[in-house]
Design an enzyme around this catalytic site. Structure first.
Site, mmCIF file in Angstrom:
data_model
loop_
_atom_site.group_PDB
_atom_site.id
_atom_site.type_symbol
_atom_site.label_atom_id
_atom_site.label_comp_id
_atom_site.label_asym_id
_atom_site.label_seq_id
_atom_site.Cartn_x
_atom_site.Cartn_y
_atom_site.Cartn_z
ATOM 1 N N HIS A 1 0.868 -1.184 0.000
ATOM 2 C CA HIS A 1 0.000 0.000 0.000
ATOM 3 C C HIS A 1 0.903 1.232 0.000
ATOM 4 C CE1 HIS A 1 -2.719 2.980 1.883
ATOM 5 N NE2 HIS A 1 -3.724 2.199 1.554
ATOM 6 N N ASP B 1 3.253 -4.678 8.095
ATOM 7 C CA ASP B 1 2.048 -3.858 7.955
ATOM 8 C C ASP B 1 0.858 -4.805 8.095
ATOM 9 O OD1 ASP B 1 -0.207 -2.613 7.031
ATOM 10 O OD2 ASP B 1 0.700 -1.779 5.223
ATOM 11 N N GLN C 1 -4.387 -5.134 7.003
ATOM 12 C CA GLN C 1 -5.425 -6.027 6.458
ATOM 13 C C GLN C 1 -5.359 -7.416 7.087
ATOM 14 O OE1 GLN C 1 -7.814 -5.044 4.518
ATOM 15 N NE2 GLN C 1 -7.008 -3.064 3.903
ATOM 16 N N LYS D 1 -10.116 -0.500 10.716
ATOM 17 C CA LYS D 1 -10.267 -1.670 9.837
ATOM 18 C C LYS D 1 -10.573 -2.929 10.657
ATOM 19 C CE LYS D 1 -7.035 0.151 6.394
ATOM 20 N NZ LYS D 1 -7.893 0.530 5.258
ATOM 21 N N CYS E 1 -4.829 2.341 -3.583
ATOM 22 C CA CYS E 1 -3.575 2.882 -3.020
ATOM 23 C C CYS E 1 -2.437 1.885 -3.189
ATOM 24 C CB CYS E 1 -3.722 3.235 -1.538
ATOM 25 S SG CYS E 1 -4.808 4.585 -1.247
HETATM 26 N N1 PLP Z 1 -1.545 -0.770 4.679
HETATM 27 C C1 PLP Z 1 -2.501 -1.488 4.077
HETATM 28 C C2 PLP Z 1 -2.184 -2.866 3.568
HETATM 29 C C3 PLP Z 1 -3.780 -0.956 3.927
HETATM 30 O O1 PLP Z 1 -4.729 -1.665 3.320
HETATM 31 C C4 PLP Z 1 -4.040 0.350 4.407
HETATM 32 C C5 PLP Z 1 -5.371 0.963 4.203
HETATM 33 O O2 PLP Z 1 -6.122 0.587 3.352
HETATM 34 C C6 PLP Z 1 -3.019 1.037 5.051
HETATM 35 C C7 PLP Z 1 -1.780 0.457 5.164
HETATM 36 C C8 PLP Z 1 -3.231 2.407 5.606
HETATM 37 O O3 PLP Z 1 -4.120 2.354 6.687
HETATM 38 P P1 PLP Z 1 -4.683 3.708 7.342
HETATM 39 O O4 PLP Z 1 -5.256 4.504 6.215
HETATM 40 O O5 PLP Z 1 -5.705 3.239 8.312
HETATM 41 O O6 PLP Z 1 -3.531 4.385 7.992
#
Ligand code: PLP
Length: 406
Positions: A123, A200, A203, A226, A364
């Site tokens: 992401h 990370d 998800q 999430k 993203c």
């Molecule tokens: N990393 C992953 C794999 C994500 O799917 C997302 C959000 O969709 C993020 C990071 C960023 O999360 P946040 O917008 O809650 O900071």
């Protein structure tokens, strides 16, 4: 049925809402999940009865809410099986957690010529902070590629790592492909080479059981929103010994133990990384969300969501001209797809008219789209309150949309 879906659905007020007079089918859980009334009521209760700024007052309300905030930290510590509550840092979300590490770890450990490895399926939140760090430090960003199924080419990792590599940052579950990455293996390889690993978990935390001690990751980042909690809260887990060697990310109240114009002494962990008034009521509500998940049981959630995933994938594959983007053996929560000669946004707009919320676009994760040479996908992402009946309705609606658009 593994879960009592009717009982679970009754806990989520929004699921009773209508969209364009149709029953809402919410398949955009990867972007954010809906909230159970236990979380919503906690927020309302704390603002109605207990609100006062934490860690500062000597009065009843301040003490009460401070204790609740710190108990939430313990709930989160237990949820991920961290060794100490000092390793649980409240942030604004996954993005904030990753930026914290990119800045503070970067300041402490990254020098000119050093290397950081991320994967091709990250992401943007797990790409851009590292690019910014590399620019600041004149360091190098290297990319671990994935194959046509959307599985990381883990066999290439050893070759990518050199004696300049300091950190690998990789997602546990890809938000664009649904791939579950072999992070345990990645961490083993990294540690053999004296390289730290950030996972990370944006998800993953809501789908897969996590034990950070067993996993042995150095950092783990995730977002409350999430995982059925409120927006504006996230967690950075970090090993105490690493966090202790890192400088604070931001300066301000809370993160100090004393301040004078001559010398400021930083607070100890975890407060060293929590400058300013924390989002304490949402922190408390996030712990409620994790308690809610724990009550259902992550093993049960995983089994049930895998049923949804398999059922939906099988049905989608019967549709002519469909291509599923991301067909890894290990998947969780997400199905991305394209239909030949139809724009992903057109499908999403027509599904919306039928009450179905899906996401369309690059999610993203533009490098993933570049890999497949596409401009975007339609993405459906599941939560444990989704049902097989909703999938049936979605497939019928998708077929109708395709007929209209052909
Ligand atoms: N990393 C992953 C794999 C994500 O799917 C997302 C959000 O969709 C993020 C990071 C960023 O999360 P946040 O917008 O809650 O900071």
């Amino acid at each position: 049925m593994i879960l009592d879906i009717n009982k679970i659905r009754a806990d989520f007020p929004i699921l009773k809402e209508k969209v364009y007079n149709k029953n809402l089918v919410y398949f955009d859980n990867g972007a954010t999940t809906q909230k159970p009334k236990q979380v919503i009521d906690t927020i309302s209760e704390y603002y109605s009865k207990y609100n006062a700024n934490i860690h500062r007052g000597v009065h009843f309300l301040s003490n009460f809410t401070t204790e609740a905030n710190e108990n939430s930290r313990k709930t989160i510590q237990n949820f991920i099986n961290a060794k100490s509550e000092k390793e649980i840092i409240f942030t604004k979300g996954t993005t904030d957690s990753i930026n914290l590490v990119a800045f503070s770890f970067g300041e402490a450990f990254i020098n000119e010529g050093d290397e950081i490895i991320i994967s091709e399926m990250e992401h943007h939140s797990n790409i851009v902070p590292w690019q910014m760090l590399c620019e600041r430090k004149n360091a190098k960003l290297k990319i671990l590629k994935f194959n046509e199924l959307g599985e990381l080419k883990i066999e290439e990792l050893n070759e990518l790592i050199t004696n300049k590599t300091k950190l690998i940052s990789v997602s546990q579950v890809s938000n664009a492909l649904g791939t579950v990455n072999p992070i345990k293996k990645i961490i083993e390889i990294a540690h053999k080479n004296n390289v730290k690993v950030l996972v990370d978990g944006a998800q993953a935390i809501q789908h897969l059981k996590l034990d950070v001690q067993e996993l042995d990751c150095d950092f783990y980042a995730f977002s409350s929103h999430k995982a059925y909690g409120p927006t504006g809260v996230g967690i950075l887990y970090g090993k105490e010994e690493v966090l202790n060697k890192m400088h604070p990310y931001q300066g301000g109240g809370e993160m100090i133990s004393s301040v004078s114009f001559e010398k400021t002494i930083y607070n100890e962990l975890p407060f060293k990384f929590e400058a300013g008034t924390p989002n304490y009521i949402d922190n408390i509500a996030f712990a409620k969300a994790l308690e809610y998940i724990s009550e259902i049981g992550l093993e049960n959630i995983e089994k049930y969501e895998n049923q949804l995933l398999e059922y939906c994938t099988k049905k989608l594959k019967t549709i002519e001209n469909i291509k599923i983007i991301g067909e890894a053996k290990e998947k969780s929560g997400v199905i991305s797809f394209i239909i030949k000669n139809i724009h992903h946004n057109d499908i999403a707009i027509l599904l919306d008219q039928m009450g179905i919320a899906v996401r369309s676009g690059t999610h993203c994760a533009e490098p993933v789209m570049q890999h497949f040479g596409i401009s975007g996908t339609v993405r459906i992402s599941f939560a444990f309150y989704n049902t097989l009946e909703e999938i049936d309705y979605f497939i019928t609606s998708l077929n109708k949309a395709i007929l209209m658009l052909q």
